[in-house]
Design a protein around this motif. Structure first.
Motif, PDB file in Angstrom:
ATOM      1  N   UNK A 291     153.231   1.116 120.046  1.00  0.00           N
ATOM      2  CA  UNK A 291     152.742   1.313 121.328  1.00  0.00           C
ATOM      3  C   UNK A 291     151.301   1.700 122.416  1.00  0.00           C
ATOM      4  N   UNK A 292     151.239   0.827 123.128  1.00  0.00           N
ATOM      5  CA  UNK A 292     149.883   0.937 123.666  1.00  0.00           C
ATOM      6  C   UNK A 292     149.505   1.880 123.266  1.00  0.00           C
ATOM      7  N   UNK A 293     147.414   1.602 123.282  1.00  0.00           N
ATOM      8  CA  UNK A 293     146.330   2.952 122.962  1.00  0.00           C
ATOM      9  C   UNK A 293     145.698   3.050 124.278  1.00  0.00           C
ATOM     10  N   UNK A 294     144.959   3.945 124.111  1.00  0.00           N
ATOM     11  CA  UNK A 294     144.006   4.311 125.120  1.00  0.00           C
ATOM     12  C   UNK A 294     143.027   3.866 124.882  1.00  0.00           C
ATOM     13  N   UNK A 295     142.022   2.726 125.451  1.00  0.00           N
ATOM     14  CA  UNK A 295     140.757   2.788 125.152  1.00  0.00           C
ATOM     15  C   UNK A 295     139.722   2.703 126.189  1.00  0.00           C
ATOM     16  N   UNK A 296     138.547   3.096 125.546  1.00  0.00           N
ATOM     17  CA  UNK A 296     137.228   3.137 127.088  1.00  0.00           C
ATOM     18  C   UNK A 296     136.696   1.356 127.164  1.00  0.00           C
ATOM     19  N   UNK A 297     136.155   1.253 128.594  1.00  0.00           N
ATOM     20  CA  UNK A 297     136.245  -0.240 128.650  1.00  0.00           C
ATOM     21  C   UNK A 297     134.397  -0.405 129.268  1.00  0.00           C
ATOM     22  N   UNK A 298     133.036  -0.770 129.029  1.00  0.00           N
ATOM     23  CA  UNK A 298     132.436  -0.819 129.940  1.00  0.00           C
ATOM     24  C   UNK A 298     131.831  -2.222 129.639  1.00  0.00           C
ATOM     25  N   UNK A 299     131.321  -2.752 131.045  1.00  0.00           N
ATOM     26  CA  UNK A 299     130.832  -4.151 131.341  1.00  0.00           C
ATOM     27  C   UNK A 299     129.338  -4.069 132.354  1.00  0.00           C
ATOM     28  N   UNK A 300     129.601  -5.575 132.236  1.00  0.00           N
ATOM     29  CA  UNK A 300     127.909  -5.575 132.633  1.00  0.00           C
ATOM     30  C   UNK A 300     128.074  -5.610 134.283  1.00  0.00           C
ATOM     31  N   UNK A 301     127.434  -5.465 135.344  1.00  0.00           N
ATOM     32  CA  UNK A 301     126.676  -6.034 136.652  1.00  0.00           C
ATOM     33  C   UNK A 301     127.718  -4.553 137.559  1.00  0.00           C
ATOM     34  N   UNK A 302     127.995  -5.149 138.758  1.00  0.00           N
ATOM     35  CA  UNK A 302     128.442  -4.321 139.388  1.00  0.00           C
ATOM     36  C   UNK A 302     129.812  -4.298 139.641  1.00  0.00           C
TER      37      UNK A 302
END
Length: 372
Positions: A291-302
């Motif tokens: 099953x899919x799992x929950x992750x955190x994501x970050x990115x640059x910019x706005x």
């Protein structure tokens, strides 16, 4: 088990503080079948006030369900995911009510008020479902279930100045223990203008703070008293928009986004709500390794990914964002997403933002953690 309520087209319910919000210039939205303030002035200003001073939230849309009886603890061990009978009087526990297949019906906080009395706080949109499920599951136990939501109001005071502000509120008496004696996930009792007041050190913002439960007839007076006490400390009323960005930064799940009947706790990184070795409760289930799992994501910019936006690895769609925003505190986009297990540690993910692929990095949750 019946499906979750879908909120048929009807007039939304109103908080007992509706007139107070209007007087403060709030704009409103339908949330979980309730008409609630989404903002008063500025989402950003309200968010920053909570991080730097304090914010006051009306959360009277939440449900309050009383469970009592000689077997109340044993019953809740059966009905919920946690070891509720082990919670001492004066403490609280985050837990979940699960469907028989392990899917999440709702996430809850349970307070032990007395040896044989527990208070279950449910999300607004799931109040009737939780009350119905508990009533169904209590059969055979020496316990009763009573939905008392209409009798109470709930107000959240959140932020680093929360304890100083609450200590200055006029009309509060006979408090026990003192505010500094109420630790995280604990509660104390008091009176406000002669009516019982439960003071819980819980919240949904990632900051220190309190949730204040009292009879609905005293809600307006308490709201005004807290605002008056907080004025010298920078307290502002805050709406659902700020509450959402605050909880996202703190990595806290929202039902209907990170939690649902299609998700089991371990997928959302919440396997800890089920004690090791606990069996025989409603919702005990086999693991779902693919099953899919929950992750955190970050990115640059706005440009921030929003709920429903795809997460890709190369040309392959490997997941979907559940919550995302430009973080007011951190200054860059953050998101939570369910992805295939093979992509949970990937270094080459992108978010599809309206046809443009934005590179994203996997990040540990929470994104923000207050200095304690």
């Amino acid at each position: 088990m019946d499906a979750l309520d879908t909120h048929p087209a009807e007039e939304p319910r109103e908080s007992p503080l509706r007139a107070e919000h209007e007087a403060l210039g709030a704009s409103f939205t339908d949330f979980g079948g309730w008409l609630m303030p989404v903002r008063y002035t500025s989402d950003l200003a309200e968010h920053h006030a909570v991080r730097q001073a304090a914010g006051l939230f009306d959360i009277s849309h939440m449900g309050e369900i009383l469970v009592e009886g000689a077997a109340a603890g044993e019953f809740l061990d059966h009905a919920l995911a946690g070891a509720i009978s082990a919670v001492p009087v004066g403490k609280a526990k985050y837990t979940m009510i699960l469907a028989p297949d392990g899917g999440i019906v709702d996430d809850l906080i349970v307070y032990r008020l007395q040896d044989e009395v527990f208070l279950v706080i449910a999300n607004a949109g799931n109040r009737e479902t939780v009350a119905r499920e508990l009533t169904h599951r209590v059969a055979g136990f020496d316990a009763t279930v009573e939905d008392q939501s209409d009798d109470y109001a709930l107000i959240a005071l959140q932020g680093p100045a929360a304890e100083r502000i609450l200590g200055a509120v006029a009309g509060v008496s006979d408090q026990s223990p003192s505010l500094d004696g109420i630790r995280s996930y604990a509660w104390g009792s008091a009176f406000f203008e002669g009516e019982p007041l439960l003071i819980a050190r819980t919240g949904y913002t990632g900051e220190d703070g309190f949730e204040l439960l009292l009879p609905v007839g005293r809600a307006v007076a308490l709201w005004r008293a807290v605002l008056a006490a907080g004025e010298p400390h920078g307290l502002v009323p805050a709406g659902l928009a700020a509450r959402d960005t605050l909880r996202l930064e703190a990595g806290m799940p929202l039902y209907g986004h990170e939690l649902s009947r299609d998700i089991v706790p371990a997928q959302a990184g919440l396997g800890r709500v089920i004690p090791p070795g606990k069996t025989g409760f409603v919702g005990a289930h086999e693991p779902r390794p693919d099953a899919r799992v929950l992750i955190g994501l970050t990115a640059e910019g706005r440009r921030a990914g929003r709920a429903g936006y795809g997460v890709h690895r190369g040309d392959e769609l490997v997941g979907e964002i559940t919550s995302g925003a430009l973080s007011p505190t951190l200054g860059h986009p953050v998101a939570m997403a369910f992805v295939e297990p093979s992509a949970a540690d990937a270094t080459d993910l992108t978010i599809d933002i309206r046809g443009t692929r934005i590179p994203a990095s996997v990040a540990a949750l929470p994104f923000y953690r207050r200095n304690s």
